[in-house]
Design an enzyme around this catalytic site. Structure first.
Site, PDB file in Angstrom:
ATOM      1  N   ASN A 255       0.728   3.840   1.374  1.00  0.00           N
ATOM      2  CA  ASN A 255       0.780   4.817   2.357  1.00  0.00           C
ATOM      3  C   ASN A 255       0.627   3.721   4.065  1.00  0.00           C
ATOM      4  O   ASN A 255       1.020   4.666   4.685  1.00  0.00           O
ATOM      5  CB  ASN A 255      -0.791   5.612   2.473  1.00  0.00           C
ATOM      6  CG  ASN A 255      -2.047   4.234   2.868  1.00  0.00           C
ATOM      7  OD1 ASN A 255      -1.426   2.890   2.800  1.00  0.00           O
ATOM      8  ND2 ASN A 255      -2.849   4.367   3.771  1.00  0.00           N
ATOM      9  N   CYS A 256       1.417   2.932   3.742  1.00  0.00           N
ATOM     10  CA  CYS A 256       2.181   2.268   4.498  1.00  0.00           C
ATOM     11  C   CYS A 256       3.703   2.449   4.348  1.00  0.00           C
ATOM     12  O   CYS A 256       4.616   2.149   3.696  1.00  0.00           O
ATOM     13  CB  CYS A 256       1.819   0.514   4.492  1.00  0.00           C
ATOM     14  SG  CYS A 256       3.433  -0.445   4.706  1.00  0.00           S
ATOM     15  N   ASP A 257       4.131   2.323   6.137  1.00  0.00           N
ATOM     16  CA  ASP A 257       5.271   2.952   6.135  1.00  0.00           C
ATOM     17  C   ASP A 257       5.900   2.324   5.738  1.00  0.00           C
ATOM     18  O   ASP A 257       7.332   2.346   5.833  1.00  0.00           O
ATOM     19  CB  ASP A 257       5.433   2.897   7.816  1.00  0.00           C
ATOM     20  CG  ASP A 257       5.070   4.458   8.185  1.00  0.00           C
ATOM     21  OD1 ASP A 257       3.796   4.733   7.254  1.00  0.00           O
ATOM     22  OD2 ASP A 257       4.108   4.908   9.566  1.00  0.00           O
TER      23      ASP A 257
ATOM     24  N   LEU B 218       0.852  -1.076  -0.057  1.00  0.00           N
ATOM     25  CA  LEU B 218      -0.036  -0.012   0.426  1.00  0.00           C
ATOM     26  C   LEU B 218       0.805   1.055  -0.239  1.00  0.00           C
ATOM     27  O   LEU B 218       1.940   1.234   0.931  1.00  0.00           O
ATOM     28  CB  LEU B 218      -1.372  -0.118   1.071  1.00  0.00           C
ATOM     29  CG  LEU B 218      -1.643  -1.649   1.139  1.00  0.00           C
ATOM     30  CD1 LEU B 218      -2.430  -0.546   2.927  1.00  0.00           C
ATOM     31  CD2 LEU B 218      -2.919  -1.205   0.059  1.00  0.00           C
TER      32      LEU B 218
END
Length: 118
Positions: A9-11, A7
């Site tokens: 927006n996944c860190d 994803l």
């Protein structure tokens, strides 16, 4: 070329792609919320991960908010349906190299070992 599925927006996915950039490893990032894996791809990943249940991020908010009857998928068809509906349940990132090697997750040492960097 290495493909990273996750994803945007996944860190953890961002850390993984930055790591690959730092070591000059060519890669392509695929956001599986926008480009959901096909049922065939999910079956392939599950076979490499040790089953569908092994692919699930059970510490995620999405998993915790699922009704109990959805958490106990009894068949591959139910798992495929669940993961197509909620791709964010897949442990990330999923990393696939040209030679077909599959892994999930990111750690500095794990990537060093995976990509042969001392």
């Amino acid at each position: 070329m290495t493909r990273i599925y996750g994803l945007k927006n996944c860190d953890t996915c961002r850390k993984a792609t930055k790591w690959l950039d730092r070591f000059g490893i060519a890669h392509t990032f695929v956001d599986y919320r926008d480009n959901k894996p096909t049922p065939e791809v999910l079956v392939e990943w599950a076979s490499k991960a040790g089953g569908f249940e092994a692919m699930i991020n059970k510490s995620s908010t999405t998993w915790r908010q699922l009704p109990d009857n959805r958490k106990g998928a009894a068949s591959d068809a139910e798992w495929k349906l669940l993961l197509r509906e909620y791709p964010q349940l897949i442990k990330r990132p999923v990393v696939i190299t040209d030679d077909g090697q599959f892994s999930q997750g990111f750690s500095d040492n794990g990537f060093k070992k995976r990509f042969g960097i001392a």
